[in-house]
Motif scaffolding. Structure first.
Motif, short mmCIF file in Angstrom:
data_model
loop_
_atom_site.label_atom_id
_atom_site.label_comp_id
_atom_site.label_asym_id
_atom_site.label_seq_id
_atom_site.Cartn_x
_atom_site.Cartn_y
_atom_site.Cartn_z
N LEU A 1 0.88 -1.16 0.00
CA LEU A 1 0.00 0.00 0.00
C LEU A 1 0.91 1.21 0.00
CD1 LEU A 1 -2.54 -0.98 2.78
CD2 LEU A 1 -3.05 -0.68 0.37
N VAL A 2 0.59 2.22 -0.76
CA VAL A 2 1.41 3.42 -0.80
C VAL A 2 1.11 4.26 0.43
CG1 VAL A 2 1.91 5.52 -2.09
CG2 VAL A 2 1.51 3.39 -3.30
N THR B 1 -7.75 4.07 0.06
CA THR B 1 -8.29 5.41 -0.10
C THR B 1 -8.51 6.15 1.21
OG1 THR B 1 -10.57 4.57 -0.21
CG2 THR B 1 -9.38 4.83 -2.30
N GLY C 1 -3.88 12.70 -5.19
CA GLY C 1 -4.13 12.01 -3.93
C GLY C 1 -4.30 12.93 -2.74
N TYR D 1 -1.94 10.38 -9.59
CA TYR D 1 -2.00 8.94 -9.88
C TYR D 1 -2.89 8.68 -11.09
CZ TYR D 1 -0.08 8.19 -5.24
OH TYR D 1 0.73 8.20 -4.14
N LEU E 1 -3.57 1.36 -3.41
CA LEU E 1 -3.75 2.52 -2.54
C LEU E 1 -4.98 2.30 -1.67
CD1 LEU E 1 -3.55 5.18 -5.39
CD2 LEU E 1 -1.68 4.46 -3.92
N TYR F 1 -5.92 8.96 1.84
CA TYR F 1 -5.79 10.08 0.91
C TYR F 1 -7.00 11.00 1.02
CZ TYR F 1 -1.99 7.44 -1.09
OH TYR F 1 -0.82 6.77 -1.25
N HIS G 1 0.61 0.35 -7.65
CA HIS G 1 0.48 0.19 -6.21
C HIS G 1 -0.99 0.01 -5.86
CE1 HIS G 1 4.51 1.92 -5.92
NE2 HIS G 1 4.08 2.86 -6.73
#
Length: 127
Positions: free
Chosen positions: A41-42, A85, A126, A50, A83, A88, A81
């Motif tokens: 996960l980023v 949510t 993001g 992104y 992500l 972000y 990646h």
């Protein structure tokens, strides 16, 4: 099987296009995060632009999409990646999205040719 090889070929083309952009735009800092092995996960600190390739309710489904698209090193120079949510502020909470990024600008992210492989792909900031 043919669909997967077409997606991988298009992902390779997107990677080559990203390398040309990266050479002009400069390096993007490498990312590390928390997630399943090989599909991190980023971290929320990785703000930027992104290319969003799909979102799911479950991490496992997003991770499967990363593999279908060619793995974490497919696509643009930043790589794919998963992500979360919730991390972000500009994303709707509760999803796991597959993103190629982060990139330094909307234009850099938009220049990655994902729409051929994923017609619904879109660019999102993001943070």
């Amino acid at each position: 099987m043919a669909k997967t090889s077409n997606v991988r070929a298009l992902a390779s083309a997107a990677f080559l296009a990203a390398m040309a952009v990266s050479a002009q735009a400069g390096p993007v800092a490498p990312l590390s995060g928390i997630g399943s092995p090989g599909l991190p996960l980023v971290a929320v600190q990785a703000c930027g632009w992104y290319v969003i390739l799909g979102c799911h309710n479950r991490h496992a489904d997003a991770a499967a999409l990363v593999e279908e698209l060619g793995g974490p090193f497919a696509g643009g120079g930043a790589g794919l990646h998963v992500l979360h949510t919730d991390d972000y502020p500009n994303f709707r909470d509760g999803y796991f999205c597959v993103g190629d990024g982060p990139y330094g600008s909307h234009g850099d992210a938009a220049s990655i040719a994902w729409n051929e492989a994923v017609p619904d792909a879109y660019v999102k900031n993001g943070c």
